[in-house]
Each structure stands twice: as C-alpha cells, then as structure tokens.
Design a protein around this motif. Structure first.
Motif, short mmCIF file in Angstrom:
data_model
loop_
_atom_site.label_atom_id
_atom_site.label_comp_id
_atom_site.label_asym_id
_atom_site.label_seq_id
_atom_site.Cartn_x
_atom_site.Cartn_y
_atom_site.Cartn_z
N LEU A 150 26.15 -8.33 2.43
CA LEU A 150 27.09 -9.39 2.78
C LEU A 150 26.42 -10.74 2.61
N GLU A 151 27.11 -11.66 1.95
CA GLU A 151 26.58 -13.00 1.72
C GLU A 151 27.65 -14.01 2.08
N PHE A 152 27.40 -14.76 3.17
CA PHE A 152 28.40 -15.70 3.68
C PHE A 152 27.97 -17.16 3.49
N ASN A 153 27.24 -17.44 2.43
CA ASN A 153 26.77 -18.80 2.19
C ASN A 153 27.90 -19.64 1.60
N TRP A 154 28.48 -20.52 2.43
CA TRP A 154 29.64 -21.31 2.00
C TRP A 154 29.28 -22.43 1.03
N PHE A 155 27.99 -22.78 0.95
CA PHE A 155 27.62 -23.96 0.16
C PHE A 155 27.13 -23.62 -1.24
N ILE A 188 32.56 0.56 4.14
CA ILE A 188 32.64 0.59 2.68
C ILE A 188 32.51 -0.83 2.12
N PHE A 189 33.24 -1.79 2.71
CA PHE A 189 33.18 -3.16 2.22
C PHE A 189 31.78 -3.74 2.38
N ALA A 190 31.19 -3.58 3.56
CA ALA A 190 29.89 -4.20 3.83
C ALA A 190 28.77 -3.57 3.03
N SER A 191 28.86 -2.26 2.76
CA SER A 191 27.78 -1.58 2.06
C SER A 191 27.96 -1.57 0.55
N PHE A 192 29.09 -2.05 0.07
CA PHE A 192 29.30 -2.07 -1.38
C PHE A 192 28.23 -2.96 -2.02
N PRO A 194 34.30 -14.05 0.92
CA PRO A 194 35.20 -14.94 1.65
C PRO A 194 35.63 -14.31 2.96
N GLU A 195 35.75 -15.12 4.00
CA GLU A 195 36.19 -14.61 5.29
C GLU A 195 37.71 -14.66 5.41
N PHE A 196 38.37 -15.42 4.53
CA PHE A 196 39.82 -15.48 4.53
C PHE A 196 40.30 -15.67 3.10
N ARG A 197 41.37 -14.92 2.72
CA ARG A 197 41.97 -15.08 1.40
C ARG A 197 43.48 -15.13 1.56
N ILE A 198 44.11 -15.85 0.67
CA ILE A 198 45.56 -16.03 0.73
C ILE A 198 46.31 -14.74 0.45
N TRP A 245 39.94 -1.79 0.11
CA TRP A 245 40.55 -2.69 -0.87
C TRP A 245 41.38 -3.76 -0.16
N GLY A 246 42.10 -3.37 0.89
CA GLY A 246 42.90 -4.33 1.64
C GLY A 246 42.04 -5.39 2.30
N ILE A 247 40.88 -4.99 2.83
CA ILE A 247 39.95 -5.96 3.43
C ILE A 247 39.45 -6.92 2.36
N LYS A 248 39.19 -6.40 1.17
CA LYS A 248 38.77 -7.27 0.06
C LYS A 248 39.85 -8.31 -0.24
N GLN A 249 41.11 -7.89 -0.25
CA GLN A 249 42.20 -8.82 -0.55
C GLN A 249 42.40 -9.85 0.56
N ALA A 250 42.14 -9.46 1.80
CA ALA A 250 42.39 -10.36 2.93
C ALA A 250 41.21 -11.25 3.26
N GLY A 251 40.01 -10.83 2.90
CA GLY A 251 38.81 -11.51 3.37
C GLY A 251 38.20 -10.71 4.50
N PHE A 252 36.89 -10.77 4.63
CA PHE A 252 36.19 -9.86 5.55
C PHE A 252 36.60 -10.08 7.01
N THR A 253 36.47 -11.30 7.50
CA THR A 253 36.78 -11.56 8.91
C THR A 253 38.27 -11.41 9.20
N SER A 254 39.11 -12.00 8.34
CA SER A 254 40.55 -11.90 8.57
C SER A 254 41.03 -10.45 8.41
N GLY A 255 40.35 -9.66 7.58
CA GLY A 255 40.71 -8.26 7.43
C GLY A 255 40.50 -7.49 8.73
N ILE A 256 39.38 -7.73 9.36
CA ILE A 256 39.10 -7.07 10.64
C ILE A 256 40.12 -7.49 11.69
#
Length: 438
Positions: A217-222, A288-292, A230-234, A16-27
C-alpha cells in the motif's frame, strides 16, 4: 443458515469493488451498506407483525406487498424477485464457464506434461500473480502462453475446442439443463454444505497468498504514480451496486427464519449473520487489495473475479475453482427451481404445469447465461446492475414504504421516521441511476 445462504458469488468481486471505490471509502461503504441492508432486512422481518387482525404466519414478503399495494405490489415484487434470481443464475453461468475452462486447462497441461509460461504481465516465483487486463488488448484470450511440447497440433486443437467464451459455456448446457427440469431439486439441497466449505477455503487461500506476497500500500499524496492507492474514487457506486446484491437476502429471509426454533431470537440471529457476512467481505476484500503486489503490478489489475489474478496452473486456485464449480452446479438447479415456482405458480397456479412450460422457461434462463458468458462475461457489471435493480424494490423501497404506511395507519408516523425512510428510498434510487452513469 443465513450466512451460508447470503455468502455467494459477490465475494469474488469485493476486491475489485474496493479498487473502484478507493481503499478507505471501500471499507466505509462495506460497513455502511451492511448496516443499511440489515436495517431494511429487519423491517422485512417485522412487516408481517404490523398487519392487524389477520393471520400472517404463512405469508411471504410478496404477500405483504400485495396486502399494501394490491396487484401492483404482487406483480412488481415478482418481477424484481425474478431479476434477482435470474441475475444470480447468469452470474453463476459466467463463473462456472470460467472455472470449468481453467480446470480443464490445468488438467490438460498436467496430463500432457506441457510446460506453460504465461506472457501475461505478472510477478515471478511460485506464488505468481498476473494481470490479464494488461494483455487483453493485444493477445487472443487463449493464446497468452508459450509452451514446450512435442504435440503442438494437439495443443492447438485443444485451444480451439476449449475456449472460455466460444465453447465452454455451451458444454454446460448438457449437464445443467436436464437438472433444471427435475420436478424437485431436493437432492441438490443436500450439498449446501459445499457453500460453507468453499467460502472457508477462499478465506484460507487469501490468507496464504497474502502471507507470501506481503502488504503493498502506498498512500503518498504528493508523488502520485501508477502504484498510488487512492482513498476515494468517483466510481464508488459500482461497489454499492455489488454490495446491494452481496447483502441481499430480503426476498427469502422470512422463509429462512421460519425454521428458527426460537422465533424471539430472529433479530439477534439476523444481526449475527449480517455481522459475519460483513466481516468475511471485509477480510477477503481488504486482504486481497492490500496484498496485491503493487509494484510491480498496478492495483488496476485486480480483476472482477479475483481468482483470475492467479494463473491456471496455480494449485491453490485450481482447488478453489473445483470447490466453487461443484458448489455452483448444485446451487444452480435450486435457483432455477425457485424461479420456476415463483413465475409459473403465479401464471398457471402450478409450479410444474407441464414439461413444455418448464423446458421453455429453463431454455430462456440458460440462454441468457450462455449469451452473457459469450458476449459480456463481466461478473462485476452483472452483479451491480442486477443488485441495484432488485435492491431498489426489496431493500430500499418496499420495506420503507410498508413501514411508513403501517405507522400512518396506526397514527404513529413521526417526521423523523418519515424523513429517514424517504432518504433510504432516495439512496436506493440514486444507487440504481449511478450504475448506468459510471
């Protein structure tokens, strides 16, 4: 021993914390917080050795705080230590209520051969993943099911008396309150191995579930949509708050390392323990995050306790809840004993002045757990608030201040050391403030 002690309920909230932070920033945050808390813990371990001309072999960290800051250090360290202990006990009560509720629900449905079909949004198949939050706005907590059974009245009565927030938290009082009043909880310390078994099983469960669902995982920014990752969240400070408690062992690390046969290996063993804890958090959180399964679900469905994303009739989740329930029921009296020793010994000079004193303290602690389980059963919120609060003192402020003062008294304080440790203190303060702003 340190790994087993540090690994606690926070592991359930890491995804859940990784979801709140964003995938890359969470790691990145898990890695950085692990390194930062390890360094501050190292400063705690070394704090006694920097006091000259005094035998500090039997000192704990609050004694060191008292040496440097007088009565303020003594009482403030007690306050923040109690926040960490009571905060952990509140989280335990919320989780035990959750696990007991789902366990009872599973057993009742199995015994009465009730066919339960969740109408909570989720995936299909034997390895179903659900999204409880999607239905929370328009479905009663216990009536998110349709069933086929002859005795409908019996099922309705069961739902009335077996409610996750209305009744189950009160049932735990009959079992746990008498345990808290025991003079010595040494019997429960023998079940410490359950913590290791529970974590190992959680890792196994996560691996099996991920193998069935695959990576999503879907990282399509466009072409952003509800399945975009999202890779980063506020909201990233919510993860740092959780991680502060997840990596928190600073108030008892000296005690744990005193049992080490080779004291010269303390730093090595501490580093290995932090590495293993960080690796476990990373593995469980990322997998857990990636396989959800997103799609069809959204990553926003990841719950503060990731086991809530599996239905109550899931066999592997049922076993995990059983393991965790028994583990927490043995650890809870130990936490209560630590809280009793620290508080009553300070005020009365005796850890068990009388049954009345102990019962009054335990009723207050149990009452806090029941109230939170009844009205605010959000373990992610409880963990991050208590973690950021007690972490401000024990992780960021006291270790850094004590190190700077000891260097100053020895005439060895340099500008880089001063700036670095002031920055660490400011990080801890910002971490606490951000929990109330986001």
């Amino acid at each position: 021993m340190i790994w087993n002690t540090m690994m606690g309920t926070s592991i359930l909230s890491i995804p859940w914390g990784i979801k709140q932070a964003g995938f890359t920033s969470g790691i990145i945050l898990i890695l950085l917080m692990g390194i930062l808390t390890l360094y501050c813990c190292y400063r705690v371990v070394k704090s006694r050795q920097m006091i000259p001309l005094i035998d500090t072999s039997n000192w704990e960290f609050p004694d060191v705080c008292k040496y440097y800051f007088g009565s303020f250090g003594q009482w403030s360290s007690l306050l923040f230590s109690m926040i960490s202990l009571v905060g952990a006990m509140v989280v335990y009560w919320v989780l035990m209520s959750n696990f007991l509720f789902n366990t009872g629900k599973f057993i009742y449905n199995y015994v009465h051969d009730i066919n339960v079909t969740d109408i909570v949004p989720g995936t299909n198949g034997s390895n179903k993943v659900i999204c409880p939050s999607a239905a929370s706005g328009h479905l009663p907590q216990n009536r998110s099911v349709v069933f086929s059974a002859d005795n409908i009245t019996g099922f309705t009565l069961f739902e009335k008396w077996w409610d996750k927030s209305q009744t189950v938290p009160f049932y735990l009082i009959a079992v746990l309150l008498p345990m808290l009043n025991l003079k010595s909880p040494s019997f429960f310390a023998k079940f410490n191995v359950l913590g290791t078994v529970s974590v190992v099983y959680l890792v196994f469960l996560v691996t099996v579930k991920a193998a069935h669902t695959g990576i999503h995982l879907e990282f399509n920014w466009f072409t952003e949509n509800e399945f975009f990752v999202p890779e980063f969240r506020i909201l990233f400070p919510q993860l740092t708050g959780v991680l502060t408690l997840a990596f928190f062992i600073h108030n008892c690390v000296i005690t744990l390392l005193q049992n080490n046969r080779n004291q010269e290996n303390n730093v090595r063993d501490l580093s290995i323990a932090y590495f293993l804890v960080g690796l476990t958090y990373l593995y469980v959180g990322v997998i857990i995050f990636a396989s959800f399964p997103s799609p069809p679900l959204s990553k926003e469905c990841i719950e503060q306790n990731f086991l809530d994303n599996f239905p109550s009739d899931d066999i592997m989740s049922f076993v995990a809840r059983i393991f965790l329930l028994f583990q927490m029921m043995t650890v809870y009296p130990l936490l209560g004993y630590l809280a009793r020793v620290q508080l009553l010994r300070q005020f009365f000079g005796n850890a068990y002045p009388s049954l009345f004193h102990v019962l009054a303290l335990n009723l207050a602690i149990v009452g806090a757990g029941v109230v939170m389980a009844r009205f605010y059963p959000n373990i992610g919120g409880i963990i991050r608030y208590s973690g950021a609060t007690c972490g401000l003192a024990f992780v960021f402020v006291y270790p850094s201040l004590i190190y700077m003062i000891s260097l100053h008294r020895a005439g060895q304080l340099t500008w880089p050391a001063l700036i670095t440790h002031i920055f660490i203190i400011l990080l801890g303060l910002a971490n606490l403030i951000a929990q109330f702003l986001l």
